[in-house]
Scaffold this active site. Structure first.
Site: not given
Ligand code: PMP
Length: 401
Positions: A127, A214, A243
């Protein structure tokens, strides 16, 4: 009638106040927050030092734009570079935006090597966000469906499978980078093998690829180190963050080292809100408090305690596939879809999440204390046991067939 677009199947509760690991609704009912706003509020809610830092900055300056120098951005970039070993930082406002920056860096890197259609290796069950590029990188049809055509230039392989990445290296000359979560969050709290990261580093080095981790969900102390990659001695080239970085103030960052750190030039990329004085003050306060209160050490101790206690309490229960995770990023995989548990836990005053249909996910604040962890376990373990007891044998057979 609501005028808010219908993008979330929301739980029927609204919180009006928070303190530490607790949230209150308008009726005065309190909830133990084992989600921390999806791995965002590591310091919990209303941390006094965090609140004071925000108050002070709000009264001085909120936003100026990146047309001008921003001293707090410099300070935050220095600090992030110090704790990560990376060279430079691009500031933005969210996880998907941090990943967009990573994808753009990879493409620039490829074009510099005269690769006209640069491609990035991405993982099944990954994700990376919901913008068009990041949903294309995401390994979930549910996230992608309806938004085709997807962005080209992603090659997908199974997670934690070095042989699959090697095969891509042998067959695809357009690849310039690997983008991977070391601990897949949304995909089900999937943990990679101990040698995976070193293996990826080796393949990237042998082929001149960028290793892009990521750490949007796994970063900022959640796994017991600032970043999940620090559990091994292997460095990435690019690392998107968001986050937990601002503890709730929207801030994202894309960190880069070596050649990748020099690719963006004025005009290559930008973000109006990226790295505002207020967001940077929030992140600086967050980092300082994580250090001062030794929250990473605590994440390890409390995380281990939760996992081992769950293993003990659920030892006799049929239907628990695996209890896994690192630090305070915890997954409990059941043999059955278990989304209903979220509402049941809510009724009992506990906030949890279920991801990938059958994985209960816990992402509590890093400040979670032992007594609070015990309360969490006292609610969650019986809930799981009762749920499993209700799953009848024929259903179980159908599930595994
Ligand atoms: N990368 C990872 C690993 C995530 O867990 C998330 C959100 N759950 C995102 C990217 C996307 O982040 P955002 O919702 O702040 O765009």
């Amino acid at each position: 009638m609501t005028h808010v677009m219908n993008t979330y199947a929301r739980l029927p509760v609204a919180f009006v106040r928070g303190e530490g690991c607790w949230l209150w609704d308008a009726g005065g009912k309190r909830y133990l927050d084992a989600m921390a706003g999806i791995a965002v509020c590591g310091l919990g809610h209303s941390h006094p030092k965090y609140v004071a830092a925000l108050r002070e900055q709000v009264s001085k300056l909120v936003h100026t734009s990146n047309l001008y120098e921003i001293a707090l951005q410099e300070k935050l970039a220095d600090k992030l570079s110090e704790i990560s070993g990376m060279d430079n930082v691009f500031f933005c406002t969210s996880g998907c935006e941090a990943n967009e920056a990573a994808i753009k860096l990879a493409r620039l890197y490829g074009h510099k090597k005269n690769i006209e259609a640069p491609a990035i290796v991405v993982m099944e069950k990954a994700f990376h966000g919901r913008t068009i590029a990041t949903l294309s990188a995401t390994g979930s049809r549910k996230v992608q469906a309806g938004f085709e055509p997807l962005v080209a230039g992603f090659v997908r392989v199974p997670f934690d499978d070095l042989a699959a990445v090697k095969r891509v290296a042998e067959n695809n000359r357009n690849v310039v980078a690997v983008l991977v979560e070391l601990l897949q969050g949304e995909g089900g709290v999937n943990v990679c093998s101990a040698d995976y990261l070193a293996g990826l580093r080796e393949i990237c080095d042998a082929n001149g690829w960028l290793l892009m981790l990521d750490e949007v969900q796994s970063g900022m102390g959640r796994t017991g180190k600032w970043f999940a990659f620090q559990h091994s001695g292997v460095m990435p080239d690019v690392m998107p963050l968001a986050k937990g970085l601002g503890n709730g103030m929207p801030i994202g960052a894309c960190l880069a080292a070596g050649a990748a750190a020099q690719l963006f030039k004025p005009g290559s990329h930008g973000s109006t809100f990226g790295g505002s004085p207020l967001a940077c003050a929030a992140a600086l306060a967050t980092l300082a408090i994580i250090e001062e209160e030794q929250l990473m050490e605590s994440a390890v101790t409390i995380g281990d305690f939760i996992r081992s206690s769950l293993a003990e309490r659920l030892a006799g229960a049929r239907g628990v596939k695996e209890i896994r995770g690192k630090g305070l990023m915890i997954g409990i995989e059941l043999d059955y879809p278990c989304g209903d548990l979220v509402q049941q836990a809510l009724e009992l005053g506990l906030l949890i999440n279920v991801t990938a249909d059958n994985v209960i996910r816990l992402l509590p604040p890093l400040i979670l204390k032992r007594e609070e962890a015990e309360l969490l376990l006292a609610t969650l373990a019986p809930l799981i046991t009762e749920f499993l007891a209700k799953q009848s044998a024929p259903q179980a057979a159908a599930q595994t067939a």
